[in-house]
Design a protein around this motif. Structure first.
Motif, PDB file in Angstrom:
ATOM      1  N   ASP A  40       0.983  -1.335  -0.236  1.00  0.00           N
ATOM      2  CA  ASP A  40       0.116   0.092  -0.088  1.00  0.00           C
ATOM      3  C   ASP A  40       0.811   1.385  -0.057  1.00  0.00           C
ATOM      4  O   ASP A  40       0.223   2.373   0.098  1.00  0.00           O
ATOM      5  CB  ASP A  40      -0.921   0.020   1.362  1.00  0.00           C
ATOM      6  N   GLY A  41       2.122   0.981  -0.017  1.00  0.00           N
ATOM      7  CA  GLY A  41       3.086   2.287  -0.152  1.00  0.00           C
ATOM      8  C   GLY A  41       3.411   3.046   1.233  1.00  0.00           C
ATOM      9  O   GLY A  41       4.041   4.240   1.327  1.00  0.00           O
ATOM     10  N   SER A  42       2.729   2.460   2.337  1.00  0.00           N
ATOM     11  CA  SER A  42       2.878   3.060   3.873  1.00  0.00           C
ATOM     12  C   SER A  42       4.242   2.886   4.226  1.00  0.00           C
ATOM     13  O   SER A  42       4.648   3.712   5.347  1.00  0.00           O
ATOM     14  CB  SER A  42       1.723   2.467   4.554  1.00  0.00           C
ATOM     15  N   GLY A  43       4.996   2.212   3.823  1.00  0.00           N
ATOM     16  CA  GLY A  43       6.373   1.747   4.537  1.00  0.00           C
ATOM     17  C   GLY A  43       6.931   0.543   3.917  1.00  0.00           C
ATOM     18  O   GLY A  43       6.797  -0.160   2.917  1.00  0.00           O
ATOM     19  N   ALA A  44       7.873  -0.088   4.791  1.00  0.00           N
ATOM     20  CA  ALA A  44       8.561  -1.231   4.425  1.00  0.00           C
ATOM     21  C   ALA A  44       9.118  -1.840   5.535  1.00  0.00           C
ATOM     22  O   ALA A  44       9.061  -1.285   6.787  1.00  0.00           O
ATOM     23  CB  ALA A  44       9.880  -0.805   3.601  1.00  0.00           C
ATOM     24  N   LEU A  45       9.389  -3.258   5.592  1.00  0.00           N
ATOM     25  CA  LEU A  45       9.765  -3.893   6.688  1.00  0.00           C
ATOM     26  C   LEU A  45      11.064  -4.375   6.179  1.00  0.00           C
ATOM     27  O   LEU A  45      11.225  -4.912   4.935  1.00  0.00           O
ATOM     28  CB  LEU A  45       8.989  -5.344   6.566  1.00  0.00           C
ATOM     29  N   ILE A  46      12.198  -4.420   6.936  1.00  0.00           N
ATOM     30  CA  ILE A  46      13.767  -4.793   6.627  1.00  0.00           C
ATOM     31  C   ILE A  46      14.190  -5.654   7.763  1.00  0.00           C
ATOM     32  O   ILE A  46      13.898  -5.051   9.050  1.00  0.00           O
ATOM     33  CB  ILE A  46      14.532  -3.668   6.417  1.00  0.00           C
ATOM     34  N   LEU A  47      14.445  -6.701   7.538  1.00  0.00           N
ATOM     35  CA  LEU A  47      15.241  -7.604   8.754  1.00  0.00           C
ATOM     36  C   LEU A  47      16.757  -7.449   8.618  1.00  0.00           C
ATOM     37  O   LEU A  47      17.207  -7.796   7.519  1.00  0.00           O
ATOM     38  CB  LEU A  47      14.659  -8.984   8.478  1.00  0.00           C
ATOM     39  N   PHE A  48      17.210  -7.077   9.709  1.00  0.00           N
ATOM     40  CA  PHE A  48      18.729  -7.142   9.704  1.00  0.00           C
ATOM     41  C   PHE A  48      19.571  -7.926  10.881  1.00  0.00           C
ATOM     42  O   PHE A  48      18.717  -8.480  12.075  1.00  0.00           O
ATOM     43  CB  PHE A  48      19.331  -5.542  10.112  1.00  0.00           C
ATOM     44  N   GLN A  49      20.412  -8.350  10.740  1.00  0.00           N
ATOM     45  CA  GLN A  49      21.303  -8.906  11.665  1.00  0.00           C
ATOM     46  C   GLN A  49      22.260  -7.801  12.083  1.00  0.00           C
ATOM     47  O   GLN A  49      22.976  -7.182  11.389  1.00  0.00           O
ATOM     48  CB  GLN A  49      22.190 -10.009  11.526  1.00  0.00           C
ATOM     49  N   ALA A  50      22.256  -7.786  13.568  1.00  0.00           N
ATOM     50  CA  ALA A  50      23.375  -6.663  14.028  1.00  0.00           C
ATOM     51  C   ALA A  50      24.124  -7.229  15.257  1.00  0.00           C
ATOM     52  O   ALA A  50      23.183  -7.775  16.136  1.00  0.00           O
ATOM     53  CB  ALA A  50      22.913  -5.276  14.113  1.00  0.00           C
ATOM     54  N   GLU A  51      25.023  -6.752  15.921  1.00  0.00           N
ATOM     55  CA  GLU A  51      25.713  -7.195  17.088  1.00  0.00           C
ATOM     56  C   GLU A  51      24.804  -6.524  18.207  1.00  0.00           C
ATOM     57  O   GLU A  51      24.759  -7.508  19.196  1.00  0.00           O
ATOM     58  CB  GLU A  51      27.094  -6.216  17.181  1.00  0.00           C
ATOM     59  N   ASP A  52      24.108  -5.430  18.090  1.00  0.00           N
ATOM     60  CA  ASP A  52      23.163  -4.743  19.065  1.00  0.00           C
ATOM     61  C   ASP A  52      22.460  -3.430  18.476  1.00  0.00           C
ATOM     62  O   ASP A  52      22.714  -3.203  17.286  1.00  0.00           O
ATOM     63  CB  ASP A  52      24.018  -4.537  20.259  1.00  0.00           C
ATOM     64  N   ALA A  53      21.477  -3.134  19.420  1.00  0.00           N
ATOM     65  CA  ALA A  53      20.822  -1.829  18.686  1.00  0.00           C
ATOM     66  C   ALA A  53      21.735  -0.832  18.176  1.00  0.00           C
ATOM     67  O   ALA A  53      21.229   0.055  17.332  1.00  0.00           O
ATOM     68  CB  ALA A  53      19.467  -1.555  19.936  1.00  0.00           C
ATOM     69  N   ALA A  54      22.334  -0.292  19.026  1.00  0.00           N
ATOM     70  CA  ALA A  54      23.604   0.702  18.688  1.00  0.00           C
ATOM     71  C   ALA A  54      24.360   0.463  17.310  1.00  0.00           C
ATOM     72  O   ALA A  54      24.509   1.480  16.504  1.00  0.00           O
ATOM     73  CB  ALA A  54      24.680   0.903  19.771  1.00  0.00           C
ATOM     74  N   ALA A  55      24.601  -0.695  17.028  1.00  0.00           N
ATOM     75  CA  ALA A  55      25.178  -1.042  15.894  1.00  0.00           C
ATOM     76  C   ALA A  55      24.230  -0.951  14.499  1.00  0.00           C
ATOM     77  O   ALA A  55      24.463  -0.353  13.664  1.00  0.00           O
ATOM     78  CB  ALA A  55      25.912  -2.276  15.713  1.00  0.00           C
ATOM     79  N   LEU A  56      23.007  -1.142  14.782  1.00  0.00           N
ATOM     80  CA  LEU A  56      21.900  -1.240  14.042  1.00  0.00           C
ATOM     81  C   LEU A  56      21.665   0.345  13.516  1.00  0.00           C
ATOM     82  O   LEU A  56      21.636   0.705  12.556  1.00  0.00           O
ATOM     83  CB  LEU A  56      20.564  -2.057  14.471  1.00  0.00           C
ATOM     84  N   GLN A  57      21.431   1.141  14.538  1.00  0.00           N
ATOM     85  CA  GLN A  57      21.378   2.404  14.500  1.00  0.00           C
ATOM     86  C   GLN A  57      22.346   3.142  13.775  1.00  0.00           C
ATOM     87  O   GLN A  57      21.912   3.978  12.738  1.00  0.00           O
ATOM     88  CB  GLN A  57      21.031   3.261  15.958  1.00  0.00           C
TER      89      GLN A  57
END
Length: 94
Positions: free
Chosen positions: A46-63
């Motif tokens: 519907d164009g409202s957004g997206a879902l992305i799945l990541f692997q990261a060491e922690d939330a800070a690394a992902l940010q």
């Protein structure tokens, strides 16, 4: 390594900018896939957004990683929700 579900929310106000920067955004996603950080991604139909799945060491690394997304750099994402996710069954379960 933890898996994070990243939900991007878009608005009509950013359509033109997203159209302009989509090739760079998808190139960035492809780089993350090649590096092993991205598991899968895709927009909501519907164009409202997206879902992305990541692997990261922690939330800070992902940010830090998410800040490099061209859509983020160009301020084309209205909201970002990040949730650590623990798959139990299926393709992403360990």
């Amino acid at each position: 390594m933890p898996i994070f579900a990243v939900h991007y929310t878009y608005s009509e106000a950013t359509v033109a900018g997203r159209d302009t920067h989509r090739p760079e955004h998808r190139g960035w996603l492809a780089d993350q896939l090649a590096a092993g950080a991205l598991l899968t991604s895709g927009p909501y139909p519907d164009g409202s957004g997206a879902l992305i799945l990541f692997q990261a060491e922690d939330a800070a690394a992902l940010q830090t990683l998410l800040a490099a997304d061209p859509f983020a750099r160009e301020r084309l994402i209205d909201d970002v929700r990040v949730v650590e996710w623990l798959p139990v069954l299926g393709a992403f379960a360990s």
